[in-house]
Design a protein around this motif. Structure first.
Motif, PDB file in Angstrom:
ATOM      1  N   GLY A   1       2.310   8.323  -7.767  1.00 11.22           N
ATOM      2  CA  GLY A   1       2.345   7.158  -8.630  1.00 11.22           C
ATOM      3  C   GLY A   1       3.001   5.941  -8.012  1.00 11.22           C
ATOM      4  N   ASP A   2       2.280   4.829  -8.068  1.00 14.66           N
ATOM      5  CA  ASP A   2       2.854   3.528  -7.719  1.00 14.66           C
ATOM      6  C   ASP A   2       3.245   2.864  -9.033  1.00 14.66           C
ATOM      7  OD1 ASP A   2       3.613   1.190  -6.471  1.00 14.66           O
ATOM      8  OD2 ASP A   2       1.570   0.419  -6.284  1.00 14.66           O
ATOM      9  N   THR A   3       4.335   3.322  -9.611  1.00 15.77           N
ATOM     10  CA  THR A   3       4.681   3.037 -10.997  1.00 15.77           C
ATOM     11  C   THR A   3       4.872   1.554 -11.280  1.00 15.77           C
ATOM     12  OG1 THR A   3       5.844   5.157 -10.911  1.00 15.77           O
ATOM     13  CG2 THR A   3       6.177   3.812 -12.876  1.00 15.77           C
ATOM     14  N   ILE A   4       5.398   0.804 -10.332  1.00 12.65           N
ATOM     15  CA  ILE A   4       5.609  -0.622 -10.564  1.00 12.65           C
ATOM     16  C   ILE A   4       4.630  -1.480  -9.758  1.00 12.65           C
ATOM     17  CG2 ILE A   4       8.004  -0.364 -11.274  1.00 12.65           C
ATOM     18  CD1 ILE A   4       8.852  -1.237  -8.462  1.00 12.65           C
ATOM     19  N   GLY A   5       3.655  -0.854  -9.125  1.00 13.61           N
ATOM     20  CA  GLY A   5       2.556  -1.591  -8.513  1.00 13.61           C
ATOM     21  C   GLY A   5       2.893  -2.373  -7.266  1.00 13.61           C
ATOM     22  N   VAL A   6       3.830  -1.869  -6.451  1.00 10.20           N
ATOM     23  CA  VAL A   6       4.244  -2.615  -5.262  1.00 10.20           C
ATOM     24  C   VAL A   6       3.622  -2.099  -3.972  1.00 10.20           C
ATOM     25  CG1 VAL A   6       6.431  -3.351  -6.270  1.00 10.20           C
ATOM     26  CG2 VAL A   6       6.319  -1.183  -5.010  1.00 10.20           C
ATOM     27  N   ALA A   7       2.827  -1.039  -4.040  1.00 11.83           N
ATOM     28  CA  ALA A   7       2.239  -0.462  -2.820  1.00 11.83           C
ATOM     29  C   ALA A   7       1.225  -1.411  -2.194  1.00 11.83           C
ATOM     30  CB  ALA A   7       1.573   0.868  -3.143  1.00 11.83           C
ATOM     31  N   THR A   8       1.041  -1.252  -0.889  1.00 14.19           N
ATOM     32  CA  THR A   8      -0.005  -1.948  -0.144  1.00 14.19           C
ATOM     33  C   THR A   8      -0.773  -0.898   0.665  1.00 14.19           C
ATOM     34  OG1 THR A   8       1.562  -2.378   1.644  1.00 14.19           O
ATOM     35  CG2 THR A   8       1.257  -4.136   0.000  1.00 14.19           C
ATOM     36  N   PRO A   9      -1.986  -1.225   1.127  1.00  8.38           N
ATOM     37  CA  PRO A   9      -2.802  -0.202   1.798  1.00  8.38           C
ATOM     38  C   PRO A   9      -2.122   0.474   2.981  1.00  8.38           C
ATOM     39  CG  PRO A   9      -4.173  -2.051   1.185  1.00  8.38           C
ATOM     40  CD  PRO A   9      -2.760  -2.465   0.879  1.00  8.38           C
ATOM     41  N   GLY A  10      -1.379  -0.274   3.773  1.00  4.94           N
ATOM     42  CA  GLY A  10      -0.701   0.346   4.905  1.00  4.94           C
ATOM     43  C   GLY A  10       0.335   1.363   4.472  1.00  4.94           C
ATOM     44  N   HIS A  11       1.062   1.050   3.410  1.00 12.99           N
ATOM     45  CA  HIS A  11       2.062   1.968   2.876  1.00 12.99           C
ATOM     46  C   HIS A  11       1.391   3.227   2.335  1.00 12.99           C
ATOM     47  CE1 HIS A  11       6.060   2.156   0.392  1.00 12.99           C
ATOM     48  NE2 HIS A  11       5.817   3.285   1.031  1.00 12.99           N
ATOM     49  N   VAL A  12       0.268   3.051   1.646  1.00 14.18           N
ATOM     50  CA  VAL A  12      -0.484   4.199   1.120  1.00 14.18           C
ATOM     51  C   VAL A  12      -0.924   5.107   2.253  1.00 14.18           C
ATOM     52  CG1 VAL A  12      -2.601   4.896  -0.073  1.00 14.18           C
ATOM     53  CG2 VAL A  12      -1.248   2.972  -0.942  1.00 14.18           C
ATOM     54  N   THR A  13      -1.487   4.512   3.299  1.00 16.01           N
ATOM     55  CA  THR A  13      -1.962   5.291   4.443  1.00 16.01           C
ATOM     56  C   THR A  13      -0.814   6.030   5.116  1.00 16.01           C
ATOM     57  OG1 THR A  13      -3.770   3.719   4.813  1.00 16.01           O
ATOM     58  CG2 THR A  13      -3.171   5.152   6.654  1.00 16.01           C
ATOM     59  N   ALA A  14       0.340   5.370   5.254  1.00 15.32           N
ATOM     60  CA  ALA A  14       1.487   6.002   5.899  1.00 15.32           C
ATOM     61  C   ALA A  14       1.979   7.197   5.095  1.00 15.32           C
ATOM     62  CB  ALA A  14       2.604   4.979   6.077  1.00 15.32           C
ATOM     63  N   LEU A  15       2.022   7.070   3.778  1.00 17.07           N
ATOM     64  CA  LEU A  15       2.482   8.183   2.951  1.00 17.07           C
ATOM     65  C   LEU A  15       1.512   9.355   3.020  1.00 17.07           C
ATOM     66  CD1 LEU A  15       4.321   9.550   0.929  1.00 17.07           C
ATOM     67  CD2 LEU A  15       3.183   8.269  -0.902  1.00 17.07           C
ATOM     68  N   LEU A  16       0.232   9.080   2.925  1.00 15.26           N
ATOM     69  CA  LEU A  16      -0.754  10.160   2.977  1.00 15.26           C
ATOM     70  C   LEU A  16      -0.728  10.868   4.333  1.00 15.26           C
ATOM     71  CD1 LEU A  16      -3.720   8.404   1.123  1.00 15.26           C
ATOM     72  CD2 LEU A  16      -2.295  10.277   0.257  1.00 15.26           C
ATOM     73  N   ALA A  17      -0.558  10.109   5.399  1.00 14.78           N
ATOM     74  CA  ALA A  17      -0.479  10.716   6.724  1.00 14.78           C
ATOM     75  C   ALA A  17       0.766  11.591   6.841  1.00 14.78           C
ATOM     76  CB  ALA A  17      -0.467   9.623   7.794  1.00 14.78           C
ATOM     77  N   ALA A  18       1.876  11.129   6.311  1.00 19.60           N
ATOM     78  CA  ALA A  18       3.113  11.906   6.367  1.00 19.60           C
ATOM     79  C   ALA A  18       2.988  13.190   5.547  1.00 19.60           C
ATOM     80  CB  ALA A  18       4.279  11.062   5.867  1.00 19.60           C
ATOM     81  N   LEU A  19       2.313  13.109   4.410  1.00 17.78           N
ATOM     82  CA  LEU A  19       2.098  14.308   3.606  1.00 17.78           C
ATOM     83  C   LEU A  19       1.226  15.312   4.351  1.00 17.78           C
ATOM     84  CD1 LEU A  19       1.605  12.617   0.129  1.00 17.78           C
ATOM     85  CD2 LEU A  19       3.391  14.272   0.698  1.00 17.78           C
ATOM     86  N   ASN A  20       0.201  14.825   5.015  1.00 16.29           N
ATOM     87  CA  ASN A  20      -0.624  15.725   5.833  1.00 16.29           C
ATOM     88  C   ASN A  20       0.202  16.384   6.922  1.00 16.29           C
ATOM     89  OD1 ASN A  20      -3.775  13.859   5.765  1.00 16.29           O
ATOM     90  ND2 ASN A  20      -2.901  15.290   4.305  1.00 16.29           N
ATOM     91  N   ASP A  21       1.045  15.601   7.578  1.00 13.49           N
ATOM     92  CA  ASP A  21       1.887  16.140   8.648  1.00 13.49           C
ATOM     93  C   ASP A  21       2.853  17.201   8.113  1.00 13.49           C
ATOM     94  OD1 ASP A  21       0.674  14.447  10.450  1.00 13.49           O
ATOM     95  OD2 ASP A  21       2.284  12.951  10.426  1.00 13.49           O
ATOM     96  N   ALA A  22       3.206  17.081   6.823  1.00 10.28           N
ATOM     97  CA  ALA A  22       4.119  18.039   6.206  1.00 10.28           C
ATOM     98  C   ALA A  22       3.390  19.245   5.624  1.00 10.28           C
ATOM     99  CB  ALA A  22       4.930  17.351   5.107  1.00 10.28           C
TER     100      ALA A  22
END
Length: 338
Positions: free
Chosen positions: A194-215
């Motif tokens: 959840g991006d509860t307050i709507g501050v995410a940007t595409p690069g941040h989204v990609t970085a989080l998803l990549a980190a989750l994959n790595d984990a």
């Protein structure tokens, strides 16, 4: 656009189909200043189902003091439960949010087959939303998930504040990954980021998803839940799709916010999402005309226009299907499968 539909132009690297997890009836209506009548909620859910949505989060079994707008869960769920008994592809999943074991008992007693728990990636929001620390909240969810599994129910984990927190600021990616792993270890089948307050940007989204994959978190077990505070919800969704995510939360008409984070504005509007997905040649199973008519209908009952740009555009053109779930008029603009 011809007959109120976008021209479909497929793009490489995107999924063929996306499952929309419709949250308007729960996450949307819980933020209303007054309670919507239960018969209106039930009709809203039925209209959403008739528009082709096959996952509709129905309600939340929370204490009425917490969210008074959802105090009618015991009355609402039986009024729509038959949707889950439809045959084959017409069956509708009706998950419900539960905060604790008491909420789970209430849900299971009514035949709820999928439940969701609601956690936080930050300590500040965990205390504001659940009056607990992150660790205490996860400890509370552990028996809920275990008992739900024993009863044969699916379990979804919502994780709020994955990108930014109004009290703590930007949330470190590693911090989010750690809580995600713990929710999976509790038995969650799917995690909604959840991006509860709507501050995410595409690069941040990609970085989080990549980190989750790595984990070791499979992308197939992830969904995304974006708010449109800064107009980034669709671009963030596209970034998630390019990473392989195929489940996206959205709210019909853009209803919702967050009662515990006042800076949170509305959810990504389902119509805006469907317009983009159909324009990319991605199948959703949703009839955009009927969906738009449903949001227009609900906006009339709430006494204000829908914030969805697509709803406003199609409404001004008169290109939505006006029959709803009970009428007989067939619009020439009904969506055809891509």
């Amino acid at each position: 656009m011809i007959e109120g539909l976008p021209m479909a132009v497929a793009a490489e690297g995107l999924p063929d189909r996306v499952r929309i997890h419709e949250v308007g009836a729960r996450d949307g209506l819980q933020n209303e200043p007054s309670t919507v009548p239960v018969e209106v909620k039930a009709e809203f859910i039925r209209r959403l189902a008739d528009a082709g949505l096959r996952t509709i989060e129905a309600t939340s079994f929370v204490h009425p003091r917490w969210v008074p707008q959802l105090a009618d869960a015991e009355e609402l769920f039986p009024a729509v439960a038959d949707l889950a008994d439809r045959a084959g592809a017409d069956a509708v999943r009706l998950p419900a949010l539960v905060p604790n074991e008491r909420g789970l008992e209430r849900a299971l007693a009514l035949g709820v087959r999928e439940i969701a728990v609601f956690g936080s990636a930050t300590e500040s929001f965990a205390r504001a939303n659940l009056n607990r620390t992150v660790d205490e909240a996860l400890a509370m969810f552990e028996p809920v998930a275990a008992r739900a599994k024993e009863a044969g129910a699916g379990v979804r984990g919502y994780l709020s504040m994955c990108f930014g927190d109004p009290w703590e600021g930007p949330v470190p990616v590693a911090q989010v990954v750690g809580v995600c792993r713990r929710l999976l270890d509790l038995g969650c089948d799917e995690l909604s980021l959840g991006d509860t307050i709507g501050v995410a940007t595409p690069g941040h989204v990609t970085a989080l998803l990549a980190a989750l994959n790595d984990a070791g978190v499979p992308t197939g077990r992830l969904a995304v839940h974006f708010h449109d505070t800064y107009g980034q919800a669709l671009s963030n969704t596209l970034a998630a799709l390019r990473h392989g995510v195929t489940a996206v939360d959205a709210s019909a008409g853009g209803l919702g916010g967050c009662p515990y984070a006042k800076s949170a504005t509305g959810n990504l509007a389902t119509e805006d999402l469907v317009w983009m997905l159909h324009g990319l040649g991605i199948d959703t199973g949703v009839d955009l005309g009927r969906l738009t008519a449903t949001s227009v209908w609900m906006a009339e009952r709430l006494g204000r226009p829908s914030p969805s740009r697509t709803v406003r555009a199609l409404s001004s053109q008169g290109t939505h299907d006006t029959r709803g779930s009970q009428g007989t008029q067939v619009s020439r603009d009904s969506h055809k499968e891509q």
